[in-house]
Design an enzyme around this catalytic site. Structure first.
Site, mmCIF file in Angstrom:
data_model
loop_
_atom_site.group_PDB
_atom_site.id
_atom_site.type_symbol
_atom_site.label_atom_id
_atom_site.label_comp_id
_atom_site.label_asym_id
_atom_site.label_seq_id
_atom_site.Cartn_x
_atom_site.Cartn_y
_atom_site.Cartn_z
ATOM 1 N N HIS A 172 0.826 -1.222 0.000
ATOM 2 C CA HIS A 172 0.000 0.000 0.000
ATOM 3 C C HIS A 172 0.859 1.270 0.000
ATOM 4 C CE1 HIS A 172 -3.246 -2.730 1.228
ATOM 5 N NE2 HIS A 172 -2.498 -3.128 2.239
HETATM 6 C C1 BDR Z 1 -2.569 0.891 5.634
HETATM 7 O O1 BDR Z 1 -2.700 0.428 6.984
HETATM 8 C C2 BDR Z 1 -1.460 0.036 7.488
HETATM 9 O O2 BDR Z 1 -1.515 -1.235 8.072
HETATM 10 C C3 BDR Z 1 -0.477 0.050 6.344
HETATM 11 O O3 BDR Z 1 0.774 0.509 6.795
HETATM 12 C C4 BDR Z 1 -1.090 0.972 5.331
HETATM 13 O O4 BDR Z 1 -0.665 2.303 5.511
HETATM 14 C C5 BDR Z 1 -3.341 -0.047 4.723
HETATM 15 O O5 BDR Z 1 -4.685 -0.088 5.097
#
Ligand code: BDR
Ligand code: CA
Length: 321
Positions: free
Chosen positions: A243
């Protein structure tokens, strides 16, 4: 070189995003704000300092930020990133210290120092940024670009809200509201976009073979193994969604993602849907974001592997040297 300011809750994929920025010759990372999120803010600070050490980065200021969301309460945290936030990876010890000023001052200071040029990247809850906006309402005009990892805008939605927005829906709501009608809208990379960027063992093997034996690659491997297992245990398969690295890559090169303007609201009051993002694409309301709607994952991974492998080769293997 593009001055970049990153606000992170490091976190495995935040770490990969920071590594990508440090590996990118077109990025000048001028500051890092730490926020509680994936883990406590103190652990996030330690991870950020340790990563800079690992990457032998110049003295990039790391500031401590919010230790809790604006509402004061945390949603339940899963063990997505491991007890220290980086899965099975260990970072080297470091003498590096936090700045004497906090993350809000860091955001505002960087925006003024690099007026009209600064690229902001937020890959954690938006608490620091919301507080920075309260301190400096002109931020939307001071920044050249803002890219946020957060929300979910597809039709195949999870029942739970995306983590970054779920942690601090009030902060997200304030941030989106601040950009309504602004010329340069934030680019928001939601889960429906970032889940196209799938790290697999094969892609990781490509990175390892391009990088050779290196302390950096060992950390990436150990972190990714944990992340693969977490995704597998959640039913996604033995893979990992990158992500935050996608958001970092889009921050440096917005052409990587196609976007569409929309007016986004964050659900605040209904406990069942709190933190969900609701996009109005109709054009009847003033837009406050550009939502990422398309990405070429192969182009992303080519770039990611090339840059990170080159950084890993430069770093080498200090401990066995
Ligand atoms: C986001 O949530 C976190 O767990 C990750 O780092 C990312 O920024 C994804 O939903
Ligand atoms: Ca994150």
């Amino acid at each position: 070189m593009n001055p970049v300011f990153a606000d992170v809750d490091t976190g495995i994929d935040d770490a990969m995003a920071l590594i990508y920025l440090l590996a990118s010759a077109d990025a000048d990372l001028v500051g890092i704000a730490s926020t509680g999120g994936n883990i406590s803010v103190d652990q996030v600070c330690a991870n950020n300092l340790g990563l800079l050490e690992l990457c032998r980065a110049t003295d990039i200021p790391v500031s401590k930020g919010a230790d809790r969301p604006l509402s004061g309460g945390w949603p339940a945290r899963g063990n997505v990133h491991g007890p220290k936030g980086l899965g099975y990876a260990d970072l080297p010890p470091t003498e590096r210290q936090l700045t004497s000023y906090d993350a809000v001052a860091a955001w505002v200071g960087a925006a003024h120092r690099h007026r009209g040029e600064l690229i902001g990247l937020a890959t954690g809850p938006l608490t620091n940024l919301a507080l920075a906006l309260r301190a400096e309402p002109a931020l939307p005009t001071l920044l050249r670009r803002l890219v946020i990892m957060g929300g979910e805008f597809g039709s195949d939605t999870d029942p739970a809200a995306e983590w970054n927005i779920r942690v601090d829906p009030e902060a997200a709501s304030e941030v989106f509201a601040a950009w309504a009608g602004q010329q340069r809208l934030p680019i928001v990379c939601g889960l429906d976009l970032t889940r196209h960027v799938v790290m697999t063992p094969d892609i990781l093997a490509r990175l390892l073979s391009a990088a050779g034996e290196s302390a950096l690659v060992r950390v990436i491997e150990d972190a990714m193994q944990f992340y693969f297992e977490v995704h597998r245990d959640r039913g996604y398969g033995y893979l990992a969604y990158l992500h935050d690295p996608l958001a970092a890559a889009v921050a440096l090169d917005p052409q990587l993602a196609s976007t569409r303007a929309a007016a986004v609201d964050v659900t605040l009051s209904d406990p069942a849907t709190r933190g969900t993002t609701v996009a109005d694409w109709s054009g009847s309301r003033e837009p406050n974001v550009r939502i990422g709607i398309g990405v070429d994952p192969a182009a992303f991974f080519d770039r990611f592997i090339e840059r990170v492998a080159a950084l890993a080769r430069r770093i080498g293997n200090p401990r066995s040297a």
